[in-house]
Each structure stands twice: as structure tokens, then as C-alpha cells.
Design an enzyme around this catalytic site. Sequence first.
Site, short mmCIF file in Angstrom:
data_model
loop_
_atom_site.label_atom_id
_atom_site.label_comp_id
_atom_site.label_asym_id
_atom_site.label_seq_id
_atom_site.Cartn_x
_atom_site.Cartn_y
_atom_site.Cartn_z
N ILE A 164 0.82 -1.21 0.00
CA ILE A 164 0.00 0.00 0.00
C ILE A 164 0.86 1.27 0.00
O ILE A 164 0.53 2.25 -0.66
CB ILE A 164 -0.95 0.01 1.24
CG1 ILE A 164 -1.98 -1.14 1.12
CG2 ILE A 164 -1.66 1.34 1.39
CD1 ILE A 164 -3.01 -0.97 0.02
N CYS A 165 2.03 1.21 0.67
CA CYS A 165 2.85 2.44 0.74
C CYS A 165 3.38 2.81 -0.65
O CYS A 165 3.55 3.98 -0.96
CB CYS A 165 3.97 2.30 1.76
SG CYS A 165 5.17 1.05 1.34
#
Lengths: 430, 554
Positions: A211-212
Site C-alpha cells: 500500500i505504501c
Amino acid sequence: MAAVEAPDYASGPRWRDLNRIFQREGGFHKDDDEPYNPEAQREFIKNKGKILVIGAGGLGCEILKNLALSGFTDIHVIDMDTIDISNLNRQFLFRASDVGKPKASVAASFIMSRVPGVTITPHYGAIQDKDTSYYSQFTLIICGLDSVEARRWINATLFSMSDPNEPDTFVPLIDGGTEGFKGQSRIIIPGLSSCYECSLDMLTPQTAVPICTLASIPRQPAHCIEWASLLEWPRVFEDKKLDTDDPEHISWLYETALQRAREFNITGVTYQLTQGVVKNIIPAIASTNAIIAASCCNEALKLMTNMHNYIDNYMMYTGDEGVYTHTFQHEKKEGCPVCGEKKTTMMEVEAEWTLQELIDKLKEKPDVQLKRPTITKNGKGLFYQAPVQLFESTKANLEKKVNELMQSGDVIDVTDPGLPFSVSVEIIFK
Amino acid sequence: MASIPPSGVPSSKEKKYDRQLRLWGANGQNRLEAAHIALVGATSTGCEILKNLVLPCVGEFTIIDDKTVEESDLGTNFFLDEASIGKSRAERTMALLAELNPDVKGNFINNNLHELLETQPELFDPSTTKFTHIVVVSPFLTSDLLRLPQSIPLCLVYSVGFVTSFRLALPTHCIVETHPDSLVDLRLLSPWPELLEYATKQSAGLDAPESEGGMSDHQHGHVPYVVLLLKYLEDWKQTHNGSHPISYKEKNEFKAFIQSHMRTNVPGGSEENYEEAVAAVLKHIREPELSSATKAIFADARCAEPPANGDSFWITANAVSQFYSSPSQGAGVLPLSGSFPDMKAESSVYVELQNLYRARAQRDASLVFANVQATLDRLSLPTDSITLDDVTNFCKHANFLKHIDYCPLSDAFSEKPAEGFKDAVKAAWENWDAEDGLVYDYVALRGWQMFLDTHGKPPGVEDDSVENDRDEVSSNAQAFLKSVGIEDTISGTRTEKVVKELVRAGGGELHVIAALVGGIAAQELVKIITKQYIPVNNTVMFDGGSSRSAVFQF
Ligand SMILES: [Zn+2]
């Protein structure tokens, strides 16, 4: 059994070629087998073979045609989809005017109008809506699906129906699958051969992009598209569910992803790619479907008669470089949660991981690959996906460390609401 | 193909063909739509092949067949219906196949190949023909086959009961878009100056602790692995007399060397970019080397001196080979593909690095393009006949090119087979582990074809002639074996069993097998027509009994 008069193999001129092969002993008939008996085979195909075809898509259309032209007269087909324009490049029983209609019924009527004497009973719905009493009426099931989940479900369901004391309860499954120029067909006989679950680790599990990366350091067009669908859509449309079949939704994702790509100077976001990423589209062509469907039906014909030997139990086809097939016996896996004797698999974990991290790794573990795992230990729930009360009461555990919840050597049971079995995983701390 | 409208929404045609465009793109689709297939023999097998070409939108097809539809055709061929009985088989199959896709034009000729070669030779004459590809399905006569021109790609198909085979015969087939798993070439051992300069800049302060002016943990964990590898390769050279880690052992030492610079007092205990760098060592640290296929192309006379007909493949290959050997151009390396893999990095750094690779690829392609222009000029060909886009695509695939020189059909099928063919059959037959080998099926099938050539009909048609026909096919197979110089007997071999299978079918098709070989042959034709992926060279046997295949270069 079909009410319509079945084709007459003995004298019908229509079935001359098939009949000839039935009637004459083949070159590979073994002397120590029973003497070749053409009558018994004709009888079987004509009166006893009742076949279920799962999926009326690229493989399913071909399978229905092949069965109808192999003398089977009582065929059922189940499919939950309606016809889309992108099906027309290979699903040859459908025309542009059929777009939007259920696949199963359009396919069934087309075949019945072309091949008199065959009865095809369509079911428009999900396989999970039917129970074992439905599946046990068939002598054989042929699967032409593009969904791993659905295959795991039908495989486990057929194994759960099998009673070693009742040979009639064993329904063989022939499974076909394709991707681009490649495909495979296999026979699964409960109790004898390996099963679909045994070979799950032959599929590459999908690894999610962190997700980052999506949120702060996108580099690929796909990162921008996933950002739009996984992060932006729920933020902008809080309560509206994303429908990947809705062109307006795809257009929104495409434009949003394009905008993000421009901000980061990333090139290559297209509508086609957007659709491909969010719908996880697998390329599909007519010829590969034809090869795999024909192989499935060839094995069905041989399995239902003794006109020739059937494979034991797997054939792979690769066509992107030359023509390559590999036919082999895929072996049962000892720890298979569906057919194995010892139904436990092992997993090494860091004691410091949170339960959430353990779950993320479990999703990617090649022989587990459950989408929405629920975790229990000794019957006590550690984490539930559903119903909402149990989810609420167990979600705090997600942040806890693994060594607070279990010890090395403990066995946890993992289930998924979509699958009728559980996977036992022995947890070993690294 | 229609271009994508401004909103990006695909046209209805792009929607319809979406699942195949993802495999061969607009380029392949255009070639498919420009093809005109002639099918000789409207059998179930022939129609199954066409079905798999009509659906993806081959431009046009013509069915050649002189039979009248009988009821027995309906039992194997899905593209005939009750209403077809008594009518022209060519016309009816054409109608029911064309109905599958309104974008495709269907034609039929109610005649047989033998007659047409006599009365309308212009149909197949390379200078007048409209056919781009010819498919001939059994039954056919060998003598007719040998009269077809060698310059039109031909696919020959057998489907007799459980036994199937097909054979491709075409002029040299050259492929640019072979679709390898990866086109990535990072040039780590021969970086160009701008790349090295960028890597040096990006790795400043890499090994110093933050307190001594080095990178922060965040920066350190986001240095792309290409930069790490280039930097540590320079360091390695300093302590290894200027040489690179080449052997397996050295590469493992180099991995450990990289690992030793990773920061471990960070969350998770390791850095993803360093792990990526270690994982990339074996795959990406290698001397730029020509693939054997590209080497063979460079060594071909047509590359050294491109044919005057303006074949773009050989002209571009010539230009790439010039680039490769010219000290002022490639100086011993191929044009860069420009393909760049994903890696952990800040977005802006990743894009800068990717652009360096792309710019270098563009520079290389423009040099090759200039070489192409010079050759076109020298050959008095229009200089716009090969575009920069074509050249760029060619350069991208420069190390993955492929060309196949097919043996002519006459090598295998004329009365005096070519020596090369004899040797190939002998080698396959004598292969010590070939007891179950499908070369036995090939020999049986040749015996079957000889029966057909003699009698004008396949063996086993009448129930009471099965035994006699079997004996005749067996002795034909034996004679074929002798004609290629093999003295073994077929008695007791797999060939004998296959002969029994062949005669069992009485020349009839089994629909499942027709559908299967129809799929395989169509897949090969798609590869040939789109000039993408790699078609087989040149004979495939598939046994429907054991579900096995084998490829022979006969
Ligand atoms: Zn299993």
C-alpha cells in the site's frame, strides 16, 4: 434421462464415423483386457452417460459442441454469467444480438437446434447454489472455468460426496483451463487421483503491491490504477461499491489514474490497461480453448467407454513457442486439505509478526491462497471475517503479536467463507 | 484498427477483440485481417480450423470442396445442419462459418483441388492468387499437393480417428515479436557514460552513516537496485584488478559484498532495495552476448546482402548488424531494448532512471534507422518503406529475433525423398528411447497416405475389407521405411498398432480429435499470420489415445 429419442448408433447414417470406431477393436486394446464389446459402449453413451458442464464460456461452448457430436444425449450446463461483447472473439455459440442474455440458455438452445436428439438443460446461476444431491445425479462433470475459487469449491464438494463404501457416489471431474497460448486438462477421480487442491501450488499466488508504494511512491502505470481503485474510489465514493463491469466506473478509474500518472511523470496508463488491472483479465483465444476443450471431451469419451485408454491424469499444452505438450501423472499431496491423509501443512513465522501480517502471508502461501481467511485455534476464534459481530469482537487480535496468541507447534485452522473445507496449518516460530 | 477516442474508451471493435489484442496487439490484428485463407476440404477438421480463424477475424476465407452434404457429415461436422443435406458442402460450411463473424468475408468453390489445378491454375499461381495461406486437410492426393506453389504458406492436416498430424511448409519465416518472457537488458557491465554518471550521483553518501553526512535510512532504503549494482560493481573492480564478478563463485561473493553494506538496524531488519539488488545479481550481471538465433541471422547471407525485393526484416537485420560491429555505434553490443523493470525507488528517481534507458534505446534505434535509410537508398527503394517505429520495435527485440527456414514439402513427399529427410526419419526411428515414440505413428500415416494415393479412397471404408486394407497399409508403411533407408521390420512395433487404429476409422473423423487438431493447427496459423510468437518447425504428431505430441523436423 432425456425424453428425446437418442441417436441410433447401430444403423443411423448420421453417426457412421463414430459408430465405425466404436464397432472395431482398436490397435491398443490390450489382450489381457476383457474382449472388446462394442454393444456395451454404445449402450452406455446412449442411455447412462449424464454429464454436467460447468461454465458456458470459451471452454464451455466448445465442450457442449464436442459432447453433442460424441453421442452424449443428456447434458446439463450451469453458468452464472451473461454474454458480454468481449466474449464474441471465441465463444462461438453467441452473436452480437445475444449480448446481455444468460450464457447457459443461449448455448443450450444453439446446440439443440444444430444437433437433433441431444437434450441440454441450462441452469443460470452459481454452482454454490446447488447442493450435493444435485451433483450426485451425474456420471461425469466437466469444468471449463476461469475461476480458481469455483474450481476449489466443486473439487471439495465432489470429494465430500464420495463414500468409499458406495462406488456410485464417486463422480469423476475433468477440468480444463487456458491462459493465452497455454492450457491444461486433467482427470480427477475421487479416491484414485490427485485433486485440484493438491496442485494449487502450481499457480503463482498473486502478490499484492504494498500500500505504501501505491500511496506515496508509484512507479508503474499499474500502481496508479490500483491507487485509483483501492484508495481513491473508497475515499471519494464512501458508500458506493466499485463495479468493474460498469463502464462509467472504469472510465472514472482510468481518468483518475491518468491524472496521478501525469503528476509523477509516469507513462502508459490506458483504458485497456485499467480494465486489465482491475478486472484481472486473462488473455483468451479461440484456438487454445478449442484444444483444451477437445482434450477434456476426448478424455470424457474414453473414460466413459473402453474405446481407448484415458490419461493418468494431466496434460499441459504450451503453444507460444512451437507446440509442446507434457502428459504426466500428477501426484496426490500428502497434506492436501481435501484428499490428503494427513491434512496439515506447515508455516514458518516470526514470533514478532502481528496476526494481520500472518494473515497476509497466509493469503500468499502457495498451498493456501485463501482470499478472506478466518482463523481459529482449538475451536476458539482468533479472527473472523464474518458475521459482523464476530468480526468486531475479534478484530483487535489483528494488531496482537503472534506469540501472544499461539506457541510454536500450535495448529491453527483456516477457513474461507467461499470454500467448503478448512486448512490446518502448523505454526513454527523461526 | 480505429484509434482510441479522446476519452480513452475503446471502440466496439476493440471491445470485441480485447482478449486477443492483449496477446498480439493492433499490429498482429491488422495482419490477421489482411489474410485470405484457402481451405481445401470442408471436413470437420477443416471447418474447426476455420472456426478458430473466423472468430478472431481473419480477413477472408475460401472453401474448396466438391462434395454433396450427406447425413454422415452431420455426425462429425458442427458447421452443417439438417437443411444442408444434398447441397454443396463448400457452400453450406461457408455459410455456417461466415455466420460466426460478420466482419469476415466467406467464399466457396464447388470443385476439387485436382480439377482446379488443371482448369484454373491461376487460382494458385503466386503471381495471380488471392490466397495468402493454404490449408489442405485429408483426404488429398500427394500428387496434387506437390503441385501447390512453395511460396504460399501451406498447412497440411491429417485427422483419422484418434491419429492426427499436421505439417507446415512455408518460405523462410522471420519473426521480430517473438514474445520472450522479458526484454530487459540493464547493461550493468558496459554502462554508457550518462548512466554511470547518474549512478555515481545517486549513490553519493551511500555507505556513510547519517551522522557523518551519509544518507538517512529512508533515502538509503530507496536507492534503486540498478544504482546499487553499478556502484558496488565499481567498488568491486577496485579490489579485483578491474575485473567484474563473472563466475558463479564470484557472483556469490559479490552478493555477500552487497549484503554487507545493507543497513540492518532498520524496521524489519533488512532493506528491500538491497534484497532486490542481491536477487538481481545472477540474472542481470552478464556480458552482453548475442543469442544463438540472432547470431544465426547475422551469419545469414541475406543479412550481409539484403535481397533487392526490399524485405524489411533482412534490411533491418543488416542495419542492426552494422550497428553491432561499428566501433562508432554499438561497438560490440546490440541496440538497447529500453525495457526497464520495476524496483523499489522514489517515483522521481525511478522515472529519471527509466528515461535514461529509454533515451539510450532511442539513440540506438535512430542510428540503426540511419543505416536502414542508407541501405534503402543504395537498393533504390523508397526511404519511407521502413519507418522509425518499425526499426525501434526491431531494435527492442534485437536479441530475440527468430528465423525459420522450412524444408519444402517435396523433400518428404516426392517419390525420391531428400537425403536430409531420410536422415531425419532415421534419427527419429533409431532414437533408443523411442519405443513409444510418435515417429511410429508418422510411418503408419505415410502407409495410410500411400493406400489413398493408390485407391483414391482411405482404407477401412468397407467392413469386409478391414483385414486386407490393414495388410496393405502395413506393407506400404514397410515400403516407406525402406525408401528412407531403414531395414527394420514394422512387425511387432507401435507402427503396427497405429495402422490398426487408422484402418479402424475407415477414413472417418472423430469430432473431438478434429476439434483438437483444428485448435492446434489454427494456433500455428495465427502465429504465422500475425508474425508473432514462434510457430513449429515443421511436423506435429498428436496421438489422441495417449494424449501425447511430438515434433519432427521432416
Ligand atoms: Zn488433493
